[in-house]
Design an enzyme around this catalytic site. Structure first.
Site, PDB file in Angstrom:
ATOM      1  CG  ASP A 137     -38.224 -28.158  32.502  1.00 43.26           C
ATOM      2  OD1 ASP A 137     -37.856 -29.309  32.162  1.00 43.26           O
ATOM      3  OD2 ASP A 137     -39.583 -28.268  33.028  1.00 43.26           O
ATOM      4  CG  HIS A 188     -37.357 -30.889  35.065  1.00 43.33           C
ATOM      5  ND1 HIS A 188     -37.852 -31.294  32.894  1.00 43.33           N
ATOM      6  CD2 HIS A 188     -37.582 -31.823  35.478  1.00 43.33           C
ATOM      7  CE1 HIS A 188     -38.748 -32.332  33.187  1.00 43.33           C
ATOM      8  NE2 HIS A 188     -38.483 -33.131  35.146  1.00 43.33           N
ATOM      9  CG  ASP A 210     -40.186 -31.962  37.976  1.00 45.70           C
ATOM     10  OD1 ASP A 210     -39.761 -30.920  38.440  1.00 45.70           O
ATOM     11  OD2 ASP A 210     -40.982 -32.114  37.354  1.00 45.70           O
ATOM     12  CD  GLU A 211     -41.987 -35.506  35.337  1.00 44.59           C
ATOM     13  OE1 GLU A 211     -42.224 -36.044  34.562  1.00 44.59           O
ATOM     14  OE2 GLU A 211     -41.567 -34.300  34.804  1.00 44.59           O
TER      15      GLU A 211
HETATM   16  C1  ACM Z   1     -44.417 -32.019  35.971  1.00 43.23           C
HETATM   17  O1  ACM Z   1     -45.323 -32.287  35.730  1.00 43.23           O
HETATM   18  N1  ACM Z   1     -43.599 -32.724  35.695  1.00 43.23           N
HETATM   19  C2  ACM Z   1     -44.345 -31.792  37.849  1.00 43.23           C
END
Ligand code: ACM
Ligand code: ZN
Length: 543
Positions: free
Chosen positions: A185, A255, A318-319
């Site tokens: 991350d 990330h 994600d994100e």
């Molecule tokens: C997450 O909680 N960003 C998967």
């Protein structure tokens, strides 16, 4: 006369016996039988075929832990001896199912597979209460879901190999079978990759960490750690022995700040970048128009697949902000060449925009690479838009993305923030809480989750493989805090994963949980004691 005395002793022992098989997770059926109980003493032995040696060893260890008796293990039956007999039986149709039969002559655990035998052993282990006789019973059991997981973020904070093993033991105690290991991350890359050594030389270390909830205070203390390939393999083997698959997550293309700090050429601007100090979403992501990025991703995944035999590999997704791609001339050229992906889902959260065609392009390439290597890609629900049908979806922004994914034929794991984010608080009054992540998910809420509710079509329900909880570690700075946040909510989750919904009753669960916590005490786990005020620290000073 001796016979009579024996009978009276038996009857008395039944009368005083407190063993009720009130275990967590609740088995599908517990049928108490007439007849004398099984007397637990030093004469009992384990009878097991060679293929179940590992299970026999666990049983032997558990017996020693629970009652101080270490039964010997043999493969050949001798008359007159009393056995706990382990076997795989074609009569048990569910592969993870088991039948546990106890009477005065012996104990038999028949599994649909070695895993089923292992779960039968767990139920026996949890039922034992000192040397109390075990009343005659037939327990017939099998799990509701095939994916019974727990996630742990080892990037934001790093946890030792010995702790990861203790955490895996906790999964085993709850009949869970997937350990989702979040090892990369923004704030730290934690897995050794030989072809890209700077990932651990640079990416595994940050020069400071924000204090509290993204305050302007930085502790300026170097923080780091990583798992060597040998250590990761050791963890995989440790989990496998307990019928747990380790699913690694390499979160991309967002990330990725720790990787960018290690290799700035992988970003759109070329840096410089610094391993993250604060929490949240960073704008710097992999430059998806750069072929070197695909070389990087494929090299990393090749080594990851070599370490982790799991069929499923988590690719995050994600994100992922698009700002840097919008400012990157090369990414813009690529974007113009791409078809606009068909939008399959609505926007689920203000947190993220609809999936960019660039992310869909990136995800498809990673997906194809994994497929070519006979693995399955799993991603957070953002990847649903424009992702290939075979991609597995982990639904975190509520149940809705997962429900839509299942209705459109994707296999789905439910891990919604509403029920499954165990970094959130579990008590409302946070005065004595060790961490202040925010959010509130009490144990009742976890217990109430139905990952495959009747509101879904029958076909969609078949695509819900199961559920898991996530433990993000921004605010879980120590190993005991990880345990505290996991427990006892993991027990509620275990019952969601294992037990058929019509058998679940919260009040009954809480009763059984109280007994279950003796195991947590025995193995020295920290857990939240708000359900048992008498166990909490007395006379807390009130501010
Ligand atoms: C997450 O909680 N960003 C998967
Ligand atoms: Zn770019």
């Amino acid at each position: 006369m001796r016979k009579l005395l024996f009978l009276v002793a038996m009857l008395l022992s039944v009368a005083v016996s407190a063993v009720t098989y009130d275990v967590v997770p609740l088995p599908q059926s517990v049928d108490m039988q007439k007849g004398a109980p099984f007397i637990l003493d030093g004469s009992v032995q384990i009878l097991s075929p060679v293929e179940l040696q590992q299970e026999a060893d666990f049983l032997q260890q558990y017996m020693e832990d629970m009652v101080g008796i270490k039964p010997s293990i043999s493969q050949k039956r001798e008359k007159k001896l009393r056995y706990i007999e382990l076997s795989v039986s074609p009569k048990v149709s569910a592969s993870e199912g088991y039948v546990l039969t106890i009477n005065n002559k012996g104990i038999a655990i028949q599994g649909g597979s070695a895993a089923g035998v292992f779960y039968g052993i767990q139920t026996l282990r949890k039922s034992i209460d000192g040397l109390q006789p075990l009343p005659a019973v037939v327990i017939t059991d099998a799990p509701r879901f095939s994916w019974r997981g727990m996630h742990l973020d080892c990037s934001r904070h790093f946890f030792s190999v010995s702790f990861i093993k203790k955490f895996i033991d906790l999964l085993a105690l709850h009949n869970m079978n997937v350990f989702h290991w979040h090892i990369t991350d923004d704030q730290g890359w934690r897995i050794e990759i030989e072809k890209w050594p700077r990932l651990i030389e640079v990416g595994a270390n940050r020069t400071g960490t924000i204090i509290g909830t993204n305050s302007d205070l930085d502790d300026n203390k170097p923080y780091g750690g990583y798992y060597t390939k040998a250590e990761a393999r050791e963890i995989v083997a440790y989990a496998a022995a307990r019928h747990i698959t380790v699913v690694p997550e390499i979160d991309m293309p967002g990330h990725m700040l720790a990787a960018l700090a290690s290799y700035p050429e992988l970003g759109c601007t070329g840096g410089p970048y610094q391993v993250g100090h604060y929490w949240g979403v960073y704008k710097d992501v992999l430059c998806v128009s750069n072929e070197r990025v695909y070389q990087f991703v494929e090299d990393v995944l090749t080594e990851v697949m070599d370490i982790f035999p799991s069929e499923v590999i988590h690719i995050g997704g994600d994100e992922t902000p698009t700002e840097k791609w919008e400012q990157c001339p090369k990414c813009q050229v690529l974007q113009k060449s791409l078809p606009t992906p068909q939008q399959k889902s609505e926007e689920f959260s203000p947190l993220t925009s609809k999936l960019s065609p660039l992310q869909a392009y990136f995800t498809k390439r990673v997906f194809d690479f994994l497929t070519a290597h006979h693995r399955r890609a799993l991603g957070w629900d953002e990847i649903l838009d424009g992702s290939p049908q075979d991609a597995m979806i982990m639904s975190w922004r509520g149940m809705e993305p997962g429900s839509k994914a299942a209705e459109t034929g994707h296999d789905v794991i439910m891990a919604p923030t509403t029920h499954c984010y165990f970094d959130y608080q579990q008590v409302e009054d946070t005065q004595f809480e060790p961490s202040r992540c925010g959010g509130f998910i009490p144990i009742e809420k976890v217990y109430a989750l139905d990952p495959a509710p009747d509101s879904l079509s029958v076909e969609a329900r078949k695509h819900i493989l199961g559920t898991q909880a996530n433990l993000w570690s921004e605010y879980l700075t120590t190993e005991s805090m990880v345990e505290y946040h996991a427990l006892p909510r993991m027990s509620a989750l275990a019952e969601v994963q294992w037990t058929q919904p019509e058998k679940k009753k919260f009040e009954d669960f809480i009763q059984r949980l109280s007994g279950f916590t003796q195991l947590l005490d025995r193995y020295h786990y920290s857990y939240c004691k708000h359900l048992w005020p008498e166990r909490q620290i007395p006379n807390r000073w009130q501010f």
